[in-house]
Design a protein around this motif. Structure first.
Motif, PDB file in Angstrom:
ATOM      1  N   TYR A   1      52.503 -21.764 -46.788  1.00 38.54           N
ATOM      2  CA  TYR A   1      51.674 -22.570 -45.898  1.00 38.54           C
ATOM      3  C   TYR A   1      50.490 -23.225 -46.356  1.00 38.54           C
ATOM      4  CZ  TYR A   1      49.805 -24.356 -41.318  1.00 38.54           C
ATOM      5  OH  TYR A   1      49.305 -25.176 -40.315  1.00 38.54           O
ATOM      6  N   GLU A   2      49.512 -22.447 -46.442  1.00 36.01           N
ATOM      7  CA  GLU A   2      48.211 -22.805 -46.721  1.00 36.01           C
ATOM      8  C   GLU A   2      48.101 -23.482 -48.223  1.00 36.01           C
ATOM      9  OE1 GLU A   2      45.078 -19.993 -46.515  1.00 36.01           O
ATOM     10  OE2 GLU A   2      44.947 -20.221 -44.496  1.00 36.01           O
ATOM     11  N   ALA A   3      49.074 -23.097 -49.129  1.00 32.88           N
ATOM     12  CA  ALA A   3      48.955 -23.963 -50.418  1.00 32.88           C
ATOM     13  C   ALA A   3      49.598 -25.394 -50.146  1.00 32.88           C
ATOM     14  CB  ALA A   3      49.922 -23.382 -51.510  1.00 32.88           C
ATOM     15  N   VAL A   4      50.443 -25.715 -49.435  1.00 34.77           N
ATOM     16  CA  VAL A   4      51.250 -26.809 -48.984  1.00 34.77           C
ATOM     17  C   VAL A   4      50.275 -27.736 -48.082  1.00 34.77           C
ATOM     18  CG1 VAL A   4      52.736 -28.073 -47.615  1.00 34.77           C
ATOM     19  CG2 VAL A   4      53.367 -26.166 -49.207  1.00 34.77           C
ATOM     20  N   GLN A   5      49.425 -26.970 -47.246  1.00 30.04           N
ATOM     21  CA  GLN A   5      48.487 -27.712 -46.406  1.00 30.04           C
ATOM     22  C   GLN A   5      47.271 -28.232 -47.313  1.00 30.04           C
ATOM     23  OE1 GLN A   5      48.622 -28.506 -42.842  1.00 30.04           O
ATOM     24  NE2 GLN A   5      50.990 -27.876 -43.462  1.00 30.04           N
ATOM     25  N   THR A   6      46.827 -27.252 -48.186  1.00 34.00           N
ATOM     26  CA  THR A   6      45.547 -27.815 -48.724  1.00 34.00           C
ATOM     27  C   THR A   6      46.054 -28.510 -50.258  1.00 34.00           C
ATOM     28  OG1 THR A   6      45.515 -25.666 -49.865  1.00 34.00           O
ATOM     29  CG2 THR A   6      44.334 -25.689 -47.834  1.00 34.00           C
ATOM     30  N   ARG A   7      47.048 -28.292 -50.519  1.00 36.57           N
ATOM     31  CA  ARG A   7      47.718 -28.687 -52.107  1.00 36.57           C
ATOM     32  C   ARG A   7      46.581 -27.913 -53.099  1.00 36.57           C
ATOM     33  NH1 ARG A   7      51.710 -31.371 -50.577  1.00 36.57           N
ATOM     34  NH2 ARG A   7      51.382 -33.464 -49.052  1.00 36.57           N
ATOM     35  N   GLN A   8      46.434 -26.911 -52.740  1.00 36.37           N
ATOM     36  CA  GLN A   8      45.653 -26.115 -53.830  1.00 36.37           C
ATOM     37  C   GLN A   8      46.735 -25.011 -54.245  1.00 36.37           C
ATOM     38  OE1 GLN A   8      42.337 -24.354 -51.939  1.00 36.37           O
ATOM     39  NE2 GLN A   8      41.339 -26.393 -51.502  1.00 36.37           N
ATOM     40  N   TRP A   9      47.640 -25.494 -55.434  1.00 37.46           N
ATOM     41  CA  TRP A   9      48.781 -24.900 -55.667  1.00 37.46           C
ATOM     42  C   TRP A   9      48.576 -23.473 -56.584  1.00 37.46           C
ATOM     43  CZ3 TRP A   9      51.817 -26.776 -52.938  1.00 37.46           C
ATOM     44  CH2 TRP A   9      52.142 -28.177 -52.666  1.00 37.46           C
ATOM     45  N   VAL A  10      47.255 -23.321 -57.002  1.00 39.87           N
ATOM     46  CA  VAL A  10      46.609 -22.071 -57.560  1.00 39.87           C
ATOM     47  C   VAL A  10      46.891 -21.037 -56.932  1.00 39.87           C
ATOM     48  CG1 VAL A  10      44.333 -22.239 -57.122  1.00 39.87           C
ATOM     49  CG2 VAL A  10      45.006 -21.176 -59.247  1.00 39.87           C
ATOM     50  N   ARG A  11      46.868 -21.033 -55.507  1.00 38.21           N
ATOM     51  CA  ARG A  11      46.973 -20.174 -54.702  1.00 38.21           C
ATOM     52  C   ARG A  11      48.345 -19.400 -54.597  1.00 38.21           C
ATOM     53  NH1 ARG A  11      44.180 -21.884 -48.856  1.00 38.21           N
ATOM     54  NH2 ARG A  11      42.175 -22.418 -49.840  1.00 38.21           N
TER      55      ARG A  11
END
Length: 106
Positions: A64-74
């Protein structure tokens, strides 16, 4: 504080792996035999299901947070969780999340 979580991720990798490797060396390198051992009694099965639910909840949160923030390293926390354990995946995710927040000024 984030370095404390990095240390916990390392600890959460090394400590459980010591026991897993010891078990494999004493028994067999068959992963299904280990899964059977995890369900040796109701107490062990309860712990396995507790960790499974925690791992799934963490995975949903990470995605959820990776998609929301576009921070794929998560997303690296997901294989860490399922290949090593929640004891590595959760502190690793918090470390990554805190590192990104700090870099963003938050």
């Amino acid at each position: 504080m984030r370095w404390l979580f990095a240390a916990m991720a390392v600890w959460g990798t090394i400590h459980p792996m010591y026991y897993f490797v010891s078990w494999f060396q004493a028994n067999t390198w068959d992963i299904m035999a280990m899964v059977d051992a995890w369900h040796a009694n109701d107490a062990a099965s309860g712990l396995v299901w507790d960790l499974t639910v925690a791992a799934v909840a963490l995975t949903v949160w990470v995605i959820y947070e990776a998609v929301q923030t576009r921070q794929w390293v998560r997303l690296v926390a997901i294989p860490a969780t399922f290949c090593i354990g929640v004891s590595c995946g959760l502190p690793l995710y918090i470390f990554i999340r805190m590192s990104k927040a700090r870099a963003a000024g938050g």
